[in-house]
Design a protein around this motif. Structure first.
Motif, PDB file in Angstrom:
ATOM      1  N   CYS A  29       0.008   5.911   2.115  1.00 28.88           N
ATOM      2  CA  CYS A  29      -0.202   5.428   0.745  1.00 28.88           C
ATOM      3  C   CYS A  29      -1.703   5.462   0.442  1.00 28.88           C
ATOM      4  O   CYS A  29      -2.495   4.932   1.214  1.00 28.88           O
ATOM      5  CB  CYS A  29       0.324   4.004   0.616  1.00 28.88           C
ATOM      6  SG  CYS A  29      -0.195   3.175  -0.893  1.00 28.88           S
ATOM      7  N   GLY A  31      -3.250   3.775  -1.584  1.00 28.37           N
ATOM      8  CA  GLY A  31      -3.710   2.420  -1.886  1.00 28.37           C
ATOM      9  C   GLY A  31      -3.918   1.603  -0.629  1.00 28.37           C
ATOM     10  O   GLY A  31      -5.039   1.262  -0.265  1.00 28.37           O
ATOM     11  N   CYS A  32      -2.832   1.305   0.087  1.00 29.71           N
ATOM     12  CA  CYS A  32      -2.914   0.383   1.219  1.00 29.71           C
ATOM     13  C   CYS A  32      -3.020   1.107   2.559  1.00 29.71           C
ATOM     14  O   CYS A  32      -3.185   0.464   3.590  1.00 29.71           O
ATOM     15  CB  CYS A  32      -1.705  -0.547   1.226  1.00 29.71           C
ATOM     16  SG  CYS A  32      -0.143   0.313   1.510  1.00 29.71           S
ATOM     17  N   HIS A  50       6.997   3.426   0.180  1.00 34.61           N
ATOM     18  CA  HIS A  50       6.664   2.679   1.393  1.00 34.61           C
ATOM     19  C   HIS A  50       7.933   2.436   2.193  1.00 34.61           C
ATOM     20  O   HIS A  50       9.035   2.471   1.657  1.00 34.61           O
ATOM     21  CB  HIS A  50       6.081   1.313   1.028  1.00 34.61           C
ATOM     22  CG  HIS A  50       4.730   1.367   0.405  1.00 34.61           C
ATOM     23  ND1 HIS A  50       4.554   1.421  -0.948  1.00 34.61           N
ATOM     24  CD2 HIS A  50       3.488   1.371   0.950  1.00 34.61           C
ATOM     25  CE1 HIS A  50       3.261   1.449  -1.216  1.00 34.61           C
ATOM     26  NE2 HIS A  50       2.589   1.427  -0.079  1.00 34.61           N
ATOM     27  N   CYS A  56       2.186  -3.771  -0.592  1.00 31.60           N
ATOM     28  CA  CYS A  56       1.163  -2.966  -1.262  1.00 31.60           C
ATOM     29  C   CYS A  56       0.894  -3.508  -2.663  1.00 31.60           C
ATOM     30  O   CYS A  56       1.811  -3.751  -3.430  1.00 31.60           O
ATOM     31  CB  CYS A  56       1.626  -1.519  -1.353  1.00 31.60           C
ATOM     32  SG  CYS A  56       0.389  -0.437  -2.060  1.00 31.60           S
TER      33      CYS A  56
HETATM   34 ZN    ZN Z   1       0.554   1.131  -0.490  1.00 26.91          ZN
END
Ligand code: ZN
Length: 367
Positions: A29, A31-32, A50, A56
């Motif tokens: 991901c 983002g996370c 995910h 997240c």
């Molecule tokens: Zn994420």
């Protein structure tokens, strides 16, 4: 999400991944940085998700088929027009990730948010400010949960906007039908119902330029046309049924009547003119009108008021609170509109007298 990171940090779209990657790759991901996997479904476009138990913050698993489809359709729409567009671009300075980010030839950068899920006023304001303070414009487009039907909810009011003028609009997109929905000239009419003009256009038949002209176009409505003419007021039986209302606003209102030795059935009809509902005032009109009139009475005959005093009435009346809906895209001057209309009524009733531009003198101290 449509983009994931590969082991070497490069971005890959779900569509490309499906076509070009022959053996499963490790995907993360953006983002996370937790592992994600490619999800090929029949109901949703192919996307990355995910594994369970993800917390997240940037990509929630609540991303619906409608949201995914809308992002893709808008992305394709910009690409077809040769407008520079990025999907799910991370803006580190803002710590924000707009659904789409476009850059126009004249240098304008616009974040596009296709808002399908609920959002709080605080978050909406924070994210909007984040964009504006960093040189981005932002365009919020609401999803199907925001379509207007018979009534308006707080959720929809959050996204009301006005382009100059005193006409209020809401912009939505139906990703399933590829249609932009435009609710313009929204207000409450004399039957206490939400009125609006509705128009829709196929996204694929519009250019972005034509869209902007449409979206920012000023309403041609002559102001409050439908609200002029004969006044109707809340029926006597409806008025008397207010005695049974148990909510906080009404309990306080009834208490104030009692303290001031007023009775509900003796109050003048002009306090109960329709509409009693409003886009911005959550407090019913007869309540804030009653409070406002008493505020004038308390000032006393011969005293002057002007627009700048309104905030004194609105903000400092702890015992007579006037509650507003959250409408972050509406200017304060527009929220004063109902008060200004009511002042015209007070002049008719001999309680106020015009005394210069936007200045009035109190001429009566009781009903
Ligand atoms: Zn994420």
């Amino acid at each position: 999400m449509f983009y994931a990171e590969m082991k070497d940090g490069s971005r890959v779209s779900a569509a490309d991944y499906l076509v070009f990657c022959e053996k499963p790759e490790e995907l993360y991901c953006p983002g996370c940085k937790h592992p994600v996997f490619c999800k090929k479904g029949t109901k949703k476009l192919t996307h990355f998700a995910h594994y369970s138990n993800s917390d997240c913050k940037q990509f929630s698993e609540g991303e619906t088929a409608i949201h995914l489809l809308g992002k893709q359709r808008l992305f394709d729409w910009f690409q077809k027009q040769k407008i520079t567009v990025q999907m799910e671009a991370w803006l580190p300075k803002l710590q924000q990730r707009p659904d789409l980010l476009i850059q126009l030839d004249d240098g304008r950068k616009i974040a596009i948010e296709y808002q399908c899920s609920p959002i709080s006023n605080e978050k909406l304001v924070e994210r909007t400010k984040g964009y504006l303070n960093n040189g981005y414009e932002v365009l919020w487009i609401c999803g199907p949960d925001y379509f207007i039907n018979q009534s308006l909810s707080q959720k929809q009011r959050l996204f009301l906007y006005s382009e100059g003028g005193a006409s209020f609009s809401l912009l939505c997109f139906n990703s399933e039908t590829d249609e932009l929905l435009f609710y313009d000239d929204i207000y409450y009419n004399k039957r206490n119902q939400v009125h609006y003009n509705f128009s829709k256009k196929k996204l694929c038949q519009l250019s972005f330029k034509a869209f902007e002209e449409w979206y920012k176009g000023k309403s041609f409505r002559s102001k409050n046309r439908e609200l002029e003419g004969t006044n109707f007021y809340l029926s006597y039986s409806k008025r008397m049924s207010l005695l049974h209302r148990k909510d906080y606003s009404h309990r306080l209102f009834l208490e104030q009547l009692y303290i001031r030795n007023h009775s509900l059935h003796e109050l003048p009809n002009w306090l109960f003119y329709l509409p009693t509902k409003d886009l911005f005032y959550q407090t019913p009109a007869y309540i804030w009108k009653y409070y406002f009139t008493n505020w004038l009475f308390k000032k006393g005959v011969g005293e002057f008021i002007q627009i700048s005093d309104f905030s004194e009435f609105i903000e400092h009346s702890k015992e007579n609170p006037v509650i507003f809906y959250d409408t972050p895209f509406v200017k304060e001057k527009n929220r004063n509109q109902p008060l200004l209309i009511f002042i015209q009524e007070l002049i008719k009733q001999g309680i106020l007298k015009e005394s210069g531009r936007n200045k009035w003198r109190v001429t009566k101290s009781s009903f």
